[in-house]
Enzyme design. Structure first.
Site, PDB file in Angstrom:
ATOM      1  N   TRP A 100      -8.492  26.391 -24.680  1.00  0.00           N
ATOM      2  CA  TRP A 100      -7.241  26.608 -25.416  1.00  0.00           C
ATOM      3  C   TRP A 100      -6.807  25.326 -26.128  1.00  0.00           C
ATOM      4  O   TRP A 100      -6.384  25.350 -27.277  1.00  0.00           O
ATOM      5  CB  TRP A 100      -6.130  27.113 -24.490  1.00  0.00           C
ATOM      6  CG  TRP A 100      -6.393  28.486 -23.934  1.00  0.00           C
ATOM      7  CD1 TRP A 100      -6.422  28.838 -22.617  1.00  0.00           C
ATOM      8  CD2 TRP A 100      -6.658  29.694 -24.670  1.00  0.00           C
ATOM      9  NE1 TRP A 100      -6.697  30.173 -22.497  1.00  0.00           N
ATOM     10  CE2 TRP A 100      -6.841  30.728 -23.721  1.00  0.00           C
ATOM     11  CE3 TRP A 100      -6.762  30.007 -26.028  1.00  0.00           C
ATOM     12  CZ2 TRP A 100      -7.123  32.045 -24.097  1.00  0.00           C
ATOM     13  CZ3 TRP A 100      -7.039  31.320 -26.403  1.00  0.00           C
ATOM     14  CH2 TRP A 100      -7.216  32.320 -25.450  1.00  0.00           C
ATOM     15  N   ASP A 167       1.633  23.289 -24.928  1.00  0.00           N
ATOM     16  CA  ASP A 167       1.343  24.711 -24.753  1.00  0.00           C
ATOM     17  C   ASP A 167       1.590  24.998 -23.271  1.00  0.00           C
ATOM     18  O   ASP A 167       0.851  24.508 -22.418  1.00  0.00           O
ATOM     19  CB  ASP A 167      -0.116  24.981 -25.150  1.00  0.00           C
ATOM     20  CG  ASP A 167      -0.574  26.401 -24.799  1.00  0.00           C
ATOM     21  OD1 ASP A 167       0.228  27.196 -24.288  1.00  0.00           O
ATOM     22  OD2 ASP A 167      -1.767  26.698 -25.056  1.00  0.00           O
ATOM     23  N   LYS A 191       1.762  35.553 -19.691  1.00  0.00           N
ATOM     24  CA  LYS A 191       1.248  34.998 -18.450  1.00  0.00           C
ATOM     25  C   LYS A 191       2.341  34.888 -17.378  1.00  0.00           C
ATOM     26  O   LYS A 191       2.045  34.959 -16.210  1.00  0.00           O
ATOM     27  CB  LYS A 191       0.637  33.610 -18.666  1.00  0.00           C
ATOM     28  CG  LYS A 191      -0.345  33.505 -19.830  1.00  0.00           C
ATOM     29  CD  LYS A 191      -1.702  34.068 -19.528  1.00  0.00           C
ATOM     30  CE  LYS A 191      -2.613  34.242 -20.739  1.00  0.00           C
ATOM     31  NZ  LYS A 191      -2.771  33.093 -21.601  1.00  0.00           N
TER      32      LYS A 191
HETATM   33  C1  LIG Z   1      -3.664  32.751 -22.854  1.00  0.00           C
HETATM   34  C2  LIG Z   1      -3.477  31.401 -23.377  1.00  0.00           C
HETATM   35  C3  LIG Z   1      -3.462  31.130 -24.759  1.00  0.00           C
HETATM   36  C4  LIG Z   1      -3.706  32.190 -25.797  1.00  0.00           C
HETATM   37  O1  LIG Z   1      -2.617  33.028 -25.883  1.00  0.00           O
HETATM   38  P1  LIG Z   1      -2.536  34.191 -26.973  1.00  0.00           P
HETATM   39  O2  LIG Z   1      -1.114  34.632 -26.827  1.00  0.00           O
HETATM   40  O3  LIG Z   1      -3.533  35.217 -26.576  1.00  0.00           O
HETATM   41  O4  LIG Z   1      -2.833  33.623 -28.304  1.00  0.00           O
HETATM   42  C5  LIG Z   1      -3.230  29.837 -25.162  1.00  0.00           C
HETATM   43  N1  LIG Z   1      -3.040  28.847 -24.277  1.00  0.00           N
HETATM   44  C6  LIG Z   1      -3.049  29.069 -22.947  1.00  0.00           C
HETATM   45  C7  LIG Z   1      -2.818  27.932 -22.009  1.00  0.00           C
HETATM   46  C8  LIG Z   1      -3.268  30.350 -22.466  1.00  0.00           C
HETATM   47  O5  LIG Z   1      -3.278  30.571 -21.133  1.00  0.00           O
END
Ligand SMILES: *Cc1c(COP(=O)(O)O)cnc(C)c1O
Length: 357
Positions: A100, A167, A191
């Site tokens: 990511w 993020d 999540k």
């Molecule tokens: C799942 C995830 C993403 C991607 O998320 P999307 O909403 O599917 O674009 C990015 N960063 C982390 C840390 C994630 O767990």
């Protein structure tokens, strides 16, 4: 319905109360006689949900007045782009702690000069790099606080000489955060705070407006802030469920209480992984994530992997298959995952060991 213990990485388990309230709202939203997915987002009934959701974010994370929280579609992957669009002028640094993080870096590279300040790619991202220096001439430094795939986590809000961007897709609301240390926090809701379809961002307002590029209207954080996340039609239903999830979180003591329970759940599961002769953890002990617990069969026991998977499935464990890049198992134990599910998994691991010893 079948009793399952849901450890899926995302979309994932949400509080039952939030789901029940969503079902009710699909029938009749706030006594309007209209389903929540059929009502105009310009009604006072909907605006009250937006207001409540925004206030809950601010209250739960103690967001200072210098920052604003906004919601939009596109996922954290869209957040990668927004971070670079709104903050990259000359040079940006990224902490490469997983796929990511790498994808976030790729978006910045597409717009300008960006590079990995440090990386743990040498060991399939099994640890968080340490001892690196953050150059003072960066526009920002980007981190991924929880690495969902590898089960590593940055547990504390770091001091950073340049604007810090994070993020926090998979650990937002799992612990108290000092928001004042960040220029931007963003993530997909799916999540820990809601269903897929809504993305959140907490932006320090005075950090905006410093880039010279043209920013497309819908990708400009100022558009989202000025329009109170209603510049265009917001993802109404995901926001509704996110709001219900945050109400549940507040009723259950907020992020401090969540953090306590999360620590308890993580300790229980890692404790068993370390004790059980059948399994071993894959991430550096000091960097172990309290959200995504990754483990594999112990050395010499690799041949039992499929058997344990079937054994666990029979006992109601679902979503424990590890990401293909790590293999083995991953139990995601987000806020809504109850202690009893973690205990059930631990019992299952013990039973398996007894059987195979
Ligand atoms: C799942 C995830 C993403 C991607 O998320 P999307 O909403 O599917 O674009 C990015 N960063 C982390 C840390 C994630 O767990």
């Amino acid at each position: 319905m079948k009793k399952v213990h849901n450890f899926t990485a995302g979309p994932c388990i949400l509080p039952q109360q939030a789901i029940d309230n969503a079902i009710e709202a699909l029938k009749d939203f706030k006594n309007t006689g209209i389903p929540v997915i059929s009502i105009s987002h310009r009604t006072k009934e909907w605006e009250s949900v937006m207001d409540e959701c925004r206030s809950l974010w601010k209250e739960l994370l103690n967001i200072p007045d210098t920052h604003e929280v906004v919601f939009f579609g596109g996922g954290a992957s869209m957040g990668f782009l927004l971070a670079a669009m709104n903050f990259l002028e000359n040079k940006a640094g990224y902490l490469e702690t997983g796929v990511w993080a790498k994808k976030a870096l790729k978006e910045a590279k597409g717009l300008g000069n960006a590079y990995a300040v440090a990386s743990s790619s040498d060991t399939t991202y099994s640890y968080i790099p340490k001892g690196y220096e953050i150059p003072a001439d960066l526009d920002y430094f980007h981190i991924t606080t929880n690495n969902t795939i590898y089960g590593t986590e940055i547990h504390e809000d770091m001091d950073c000489p340049v604007p810090l961007i994070a993020d926090m897709s998979s650990d937002i609301m799992s612990r108290p955060v000092d928001v004042s240390k960040y220029a931007l926090i963003y993530g997909g809701a799916q999540k820990n705070v809601g269903p897929a379809g809504v993305t959140f961002a907490i932006v320090r307002k005075d950090a905006l407006g410093k880039v010279s590029r043209y920013i497309p209207t819908i990708l400009d954080f100022r558009t989202l802030i000025d329009g109170a996340s209603m510049f265009n039609t917001p993802p109404v239903f995901p926001i509704f469920v996110m709001n219900e999830t945050l109400k549940w979180l507040k009723e259950n003591g907020g992020v401090e209480a969540m953090h306590k329970i999360n620590m308890q759940k993580a300790k229980l599961l890692y404790g068993e992984i370390d004790r059980n002769s059948m399994f071993r953890g894959t991430s550096a002990v000091e960097d172990r994530s309290i959200m995504n617990v990754c483990f594999v069969m112990a050395e010499g026991r690799e041949n039992l992997q499929d058997e344990f998977m079937a054994f666990a499935k029979e006992r109601g464990m679902t979503g424990i298959k590890g990401h293909r890049s790590v293999g083995g198992f991953r139990a995601s134990i987000y806020n809504a995952c109850p202690l009893e599910s973690v205990q059930a998994l631990v019992d299952c691991m013990r039973e398996f060991e007894e059987l195979k010893k």
